[in-house]
Design a protein around this motif. Structure first.
Motif, PDB file in Angstrom:
ATOM      1  N   LYS A   2       0.727  -1.121   0.440  1.00 54.34           N
ATOM      2  CA  LYS A   2      -0.243   0.146  -0.210  1.00 54.34           C
ATOM      3  C   LYS A   2       0.729   0.844  -0.265  1.00 54.34           C
ATOM      4  O   LYS A   2       1.615   2.071   0.523  1.00 54.34           O
ATOM      5  CB  LYS A   2      -1.136   0.180   0.903  1.00 54.34           C
ATOM      6  N   PHE A   3       0.710   2.704  -0.663  1.00 55.79           N
ATOM      7  CA  PHE A   3       1.147   3.695  -0.949  1.00 55.79           C
ATOM      8  C   PHE A   3       0.390   4.970  -0.795  1.00 55.79           C
ATOM      9  O   PHE A   3      -1.201   4.398  -1.001  1.00 55.79           O
ATOM     10  CB  PHE A   3       1.816   3.519  -2.106  1.00 55.79           C
ATOM     11  N   LEU A   4       0.757   6.075  -0.165  1.00 50.30           N
ATOM     12  CA  LEU A   4      -0.094   7.456  -0.533  1.00 50.30           C
ATOM     13  C   LEU A   4       0.661   7.790  -1.677  1.00 50.30           C
ATOM     14  O   LEU A   4       1.959   8.390  -1.801  1.00 50.30           O
ATOM     15  CB  LEU A   4       0.233   7.881   0.558  1.00 50.30           C
ATOM     16  N   VAL A   5      -0.439   8.105  -2.757  1.00 50.16           N
ATOM     17  CA  VAL A   5       0.802   8.502  -3.803  1.00 50.16           C
ATOM     18  C   VAL A   5      -0.058  10.182  -3.791  1.00 50.16           C
ATOM     19  O   VAL A   5      -1.192  10.681  -3.329  1.00 50.16           O
ATOM     20  CB  VAL A   5      -0.274   8.542  -5.007  1.00 50.16           C
ATOM     21  N   LEU A   6       1.052  11.187  -4.017  1.00 47.98           N
ATOM     22  CA  LEU A   6       0.540  12.530  -4.200  1.00 47.98           C
ATOM     23  C   LEU A   6       1.108  13.214  -5.504  1.00 47.98           C
ATOM     24  O   LEU A   6       1.891  12.536  -5.767  1.00 47.98           O
ATOM     25  CB  LEU A   6       1.264  13.098  -2.914  1.00 47.98           C
ATOM     26  N   ALA A   7       0.019  13.356  -6.336  1.00 49.58           N
ATOM     27  CA  ALA A   7      -0.074  13.486  -7.609  1.00 49.58           C
ATOM     28  C   ALA A   7      -0.047  15.335  -7.644  1.00 49.58           C
ATOM     29  O   ALA A   7       0.017  16.091  -6.715  1.00 49.58           O
ATOM     30  CB  ALA A   7      -1.144  13.415  -8.485  1.00 49.58           C
ATOM     31  N   HIS A   8       0.921  16.115  -9.164  1.00 53.95           N
ATOM     32  CA  HIS A   8       0.751  16.815  -8.920  1.00 53.95           C
ATOM     33  C   HIS A   8       1.841  17.592 -10.642  1.00 53.95           C
ATOM     34  O   HIS A   8       1.651  16.292 -11.188  1.00 53.95           O
ATOM     35  CB  HIS A   8       1.003  18.560  -8.692  1.00 53.95           C
ATOM     36  N   ILE A   9       0.522  18.927 -11.127  1.00 50.83           N
ATOM     37  CA  ILE A   9       0.807  18.431 -13.026  1.00 50.83           C
ATOM     38  C   ILE A   9       2.402  19.394 -12.540  1.00 50.83           C
ATOM     39  O   ILE A   9       2.978  20.518 -12.250  1.00 50.83           O
ATOM     40  CB  ILE A   9      -0.105  19.293 -13.723  1.00 50.83           C
ATOM     41  N   SER A  10       3.334  19.391 -13.406  1.00 50.37           N
ATOM     42  CA  SER A  10       4.809  20.240 -14.217  1.00 50.37           C
ATOM     43  C   SER A  10       4.773  20.000 -14.935  1.00 50.37           C
ATOM     44  O   SER A  10       5.220  18.872 -15.759  1.00 50.37           O
ATOM     45  CB  SER A  10       5.236  19.501 -13.559  1.00 50.37           C
ATOM     46  N   GLU A  11       4.493  21.577 -15.720  1.00 49.15           N
ATOM     47  CA  GLU A  11       3.936  21.318 -17.516  1.00 49.15           C
ATOM     48  C   GLU A  11       3.628  20.633 -18.288  1.00 49.15           C
ATOM     49  O   GLU A  11       1.981  19.854 -17.557  1.00 49.15           O
ATOM     50  CB  GLU A  11       5.689  21.891 -17.670  1.00 49.15           C
ATOM     51  N   GLU A  12       3.933  19.554 -18.597  1.00 42.68           N
ATOM     52  CA  GLU A  12       3.135  18.520 -19.246  1.00 42.68           C
ATOM     53  C   GLU A  12       3.603  17.181 -18.683  1.00 42.68           C
ATOM     54  O   GLU A  12       3.005  16.556 -19.759  1.00 42.68           O
ATOM     55  CB  GLU A  12       4.100  18.502 -20.940  1.00 42.68           C
ATOM     56  N   SER A  13       3.855  17.456 -17.582  1.00 43.75           N
ATOM     57  CA  SER A  13       3.588  15.969 -17.147  1.00 43.75           C
ATOM     58  C   SER A  13       2.624  15.897 -15.695  1.00 43.75           C
ATOM     59  O   SER A  13       2.911  16.990 -15.202  1.00 43.75           O
ATOM     60  CB  SER A  13       5.635  15.288 -17.102  1.00 43.75           C
ATOM     61  N   LEU A  14       2.910  14.951 -15.604  1.00 45.01           N
ATOM     62  CA  LEU A  14       2.294  14.379 -13.558  1.00 45.01           C
ATOM     63  C   LEU A  14       2.804  13.006 -13.336  1.00 45.01           C
ATOM     64  O   LEU A  14       3.524  12.639 -13.681  1.00 45.01           O
ATOM     65  CB  LEU A  14       0.496  13.712 -14.600  1.00 45.01           C
ATOM     66  N   VAL A  15       3.304  14.280 -12.146  1.00 44.95           N
ATOM     67  CA  VAL A  15       4.422  13.661 -10.968  1.00 44.95           C
ATOM     68  C   VAL A  15       3.496  13.225 -10.395  1.00 44.95           C
ATOM     69  O   VAL A  15       2.675  13.779  -9.292  1.00 44.95           O
ATOM     70  CB  VAL A  15       5.744  15.013 -10.925  1.00 44.95           C
TER      71      VAL A  15
END
Length: 736
Positions: free
Chosen positions: A95-108
């Protein structure tokens, strides 16, 4: 594209640390995995090389695969620049906790292992109690101390400090709680270079920063360059972003194994940090970090309230003093006397020991100040060179070496420019103090033989120095108060100037009125003796012409011409004076062509100007104005045109209308002697002529023309070249 932007810096040391691109660092910390996708199709484009350790999947196997290959479950991609909640996912039964954000044309995506036993709301439940404790704190020191204790209790770090920045971005530990076996750093100061500007800016954007293990090995992204953009990826918003090697070495030298920093932001400015140190590895999950962020935010709010309360109390007192100074300025004719010699003095506005007013080359000194000669040099060689009207410093001698002579009196300077010859200065004395630093701030670096580069200092032993030439600092309230005082003084001065101008204007109007009446009376009184002279000259011509002979008759004719010239001059003066008394012009529609015909008949062109050719534009529009005044306007312009072109073999006078800047504009054009460019404005003034005595005239005709045009709310000008003729243009206010 700049080739340097296609790679990460090869080496970073203290020579280029301040310019290190920490948002393009290209590596992650080791307590999680960084995964990057193309935001358009969610195909994996980059991943941390530790993917196999956490996911059991080699990084090369992930690259190019859709995100669903890794997650095997739905994933909600975030919107650009949106604060997104973490999502719990499972990868290969982990199990993981995922934190996501957009950086230019990428999803980090930041993948962090999910804690096995963790109530995500445990820390949030304590925040109400924390807020109550913050609100009962009676001082900034008590508030800071309480914040340090609560942070350590919640998160268990070996040392928790409240770290405050000063005006030069040096830091000071103002509160601390720690393990008993650790040396106290309370009261120690650290130079601004320990937390460089770009790091401070990053704290304003991302309020919490964790380093779980100072001794970690940075995990590279594979591939290094983003296949989507062809350049290094900006991962500044990633909680896993790797740490500058310089900062890691700095922490190692301090004996720190893990750290957590949370920004304290007051009124939009980085005020300080909650700085947590641990001797061993220590990781806080997302929910714990959020709790720390909330705690720092509540602390920021309480500090703001404390500072605002203190500011309001001081501001009320300052405002009362400023209002009294304004009242004194209204009472006194002399501004300097109002500010420095009445019940309330300008010194009381700012916390200072002395002040000076420079007002129109004179100094007024109050309290402890440098001498007048020293002030002259300070003003002319330093203060006047400042680009802004407000300037302040607490270490004047460092900026202006001459001030070393009087640093005991004026180490602190606050200057306010009212205008080019009006300044107000406030001074603060030197406050000698012993400052204890966490290591010698002068020994910021040493040469690291192993790494072959400059490294941060190793020693953080307490190092004291005696600071001289510094005063107590100036505050934001001082700046606001000075700006308000400048507005008050400017308003008082402008009000007085306006009154003086109005009074002077009244005197000028009265003087002009008396002058016009005088000229009118004088011209009228001159008429009688001139008429008497005309009578005597007529008798001489009729009864005594024979005895006079040819020579006598010549002088007689000259005398008659002079009396005629005197009559013309008197007529023009009377007309000019009469126009000055007309306040409201009665206007009607005037037939322009009919009026011109009448003027030319009056001129008797065939007898007086037989060779002149007159060209009048057909269908001239009617004019709107006073017919008598317009008749005189046209008469003067046409008479000048005929007179000054009379010596041409073929004089040509053109009269017409044209459109200039959207205005219907009349003109009179001739091919006469023209006007010197230097005289184009002067010829419209009284008794100014653009020609010599060869042509008759009083020098008032064009002044009358200009006054008539102005009475009709219009404008007149001339375009001319000597010997090439002239064109007089004019327009009048159109009919409303």
């Amino acid at each position: 594209m700049d080739k340097s932007s296609l790679k990460y810096p090869v080496q970073v040391d203290l020579e280029n640390c301040a310019k290190e691109p920490i948002h393009f660092i290209g590596k992650s910390q080791a307590h999680g995995v960084l995964v990057v996708c193309d935001r358009t199709n969610l195909n994996i484009t980059q991943a941390g090389e530790n993917a196999s350790e956490y996911f059991g999947i080699p990084v090369d196997e992930l690259l190019g695969k859709p995100l669903s290959y890794l997650l095997k479950m739905p994933f909600l991609a975030p919107d650009f620049d949106e604060d997104n909640l973490p999502q719990e996912v499972e990868v290969n039964r982990k199990k993981f906790l995922v934190l996501a954000h957009i950086s230019e044309e990428s999803l980090v995506l930041d993948f962090e292992p999910l804690a096995q036993v963790q109530d995500p709301f445990f820390f949030q439940k304590q925040l109400t109690g924390i807020l109550n404790k913050f609100q009962t704190a009676r001082s900034l020191e008590e508030l800071s101390s309480e914040a340090a204790k609560l942070t350590r209790k919640m998160f268990g770090y070996d040392r928790v400090m409240i770290y405050r920045f000063d005006e030069e971005w040096n830091g000071e530990v103002i509160a601390e709680t720690k393990n008993d076996d650790l040396e106290s750093w309370l009261g120690l100061r650290y130079p601004a270079t320990d937390i460089p500007e770009q790091s401070r800016k990053m704290f304003l954007k991302h309020r919490v920063r964790i380093i779980a293990n100072v001794h970690y090995t940075p995990v590279p992204l594979k591939p290094e360059i983003s296949p989507v953009t062809g350049k290094p990826l900006d991962i500044s918003r990633s909680s896993l972003r790797a740490v500058s090697p310089i900062h890691i070495e700095y922490l190692k030298n301090m004996g720190v194994g893990a750290s957590l920093s949370a920004a304290i932001v007051v009124k939009g400015k980085l005020w300080g940090l909650i700085a947590c140190h641990h001797q061993a590895e220590k990781h806080l999950d997302f929910y714990q970090r959020e709790s720390c962020r909330f705690l720092a935010q509540m602390l920021s709010t309480e500090i703001t309230l404390h500072e605002t309360s203190s500011l309001l109390s001081h501001s009320e007192q300052t405002e009362s003093i400023r209002r009294q100074l304004v009242a004194q300025m209204k009472y006194h004719d002399n501004i300097v006397e109002a500010l420095s010699r009445d019940t309330v003095q300008f010194l009381e506005l700012l916390n200072c020991s002395g002040g000076a007013i420079f007002y129109i080359n004179e100094w007024e000194l109050n309290g402890q100040t440098p001498g007048k000669e020293q002030l002259d040099s300070l003003l002319n060689n330093f203060i006047k060179k400042q680009s802004k009207s407000l300037f302040w410093t607490r270490n004047l001698s460092a900026l202006f070496p001459e001030a070393e002579e009087y640093k005991k009196t004026a180490s602190g300077l606050f200057s306010l420019k009212i205008s080019d010859n009006k300044y107000i200065l406030w001074f603060k004395p030197e406050v000698v103090q012993v400052v204890t630093w966490g290591g010698n701030p002068q020994n910021k670096v040493f040469y690291n033989e192993k790494e072959q580069r400059l490294s941060p200092r190793k020693s953080f032993e307490k190092w004291s120095e005696k600071l001289t030439g510094f005063s107590e600092p100036w505050h934001e309230l001082d700046r606001n108060t000075a700006r308000a005082l400048r507005e008050n003084i400017s308003h008082v001065l402008l009000t007085r100037q306006r009154r003086e101008i109005e009074a002077l204007n009244e005197k000028l109007i009265e003087a002009n009125r008396e002058l016009e009446l005088f000229s009118y009376g004088l011209s009228h009184d001159l008429r009688a003796p001139v008429r008497g002279m005309e009578g005597f000259l007529k008798i001489l011509r009729e009864d005594f012409s024979n005895p006079l002979g040819s020579e006598g008759l010549k002088y007689l004719e000259m005398s008659t011409g002079l009396t005629q010239k005197m009559n013309d001059l008197i007529d023009d003066i009377l007309e000019y004076s009469r126009l000055g008394h007309i306040e409201r012009v009665e206007k009607h529609e005037v037939d322009t062509t009919a009026m011109l015909k009448e003027i030319f008949e009056l001129f008797n062109l065939s007898a007086n100007f037989p060779s002149a050719r007159i060209e009048i534009q057909e269908e001239l529009p009617p004019m709107w104005g006073n017919r008598r005044m317009l008749f005189q306007l046209w008469s003067n312009l046409l008479n000048n045109a005929l007179k000054y072109s009379s010596e041409k073999e073929a004089p040509v006078i053109e009269v017409g209308k044209t459109l200039i800047n959207g205005r219907s504009t009349f003109y009179v054009k001739d091919n006469g002697i023209g006007v010197d460019p230097a005289l184009r404005e002067k010829i419209f003034e009284t008794f100014q002529r653009g020609v010599g005595s060869k042509f008759k005239g009083t020098g008032i005709g064009l002044a009358i023309v200009k006054r008539i045009v102005e009475k009709h709310e219009g404008e007149i000008w001339v375009e001319s070249e000597p010997g090439e003729g002239s064109v007089f243009y004019f327009y009048l206010e159109p009919q409303k």
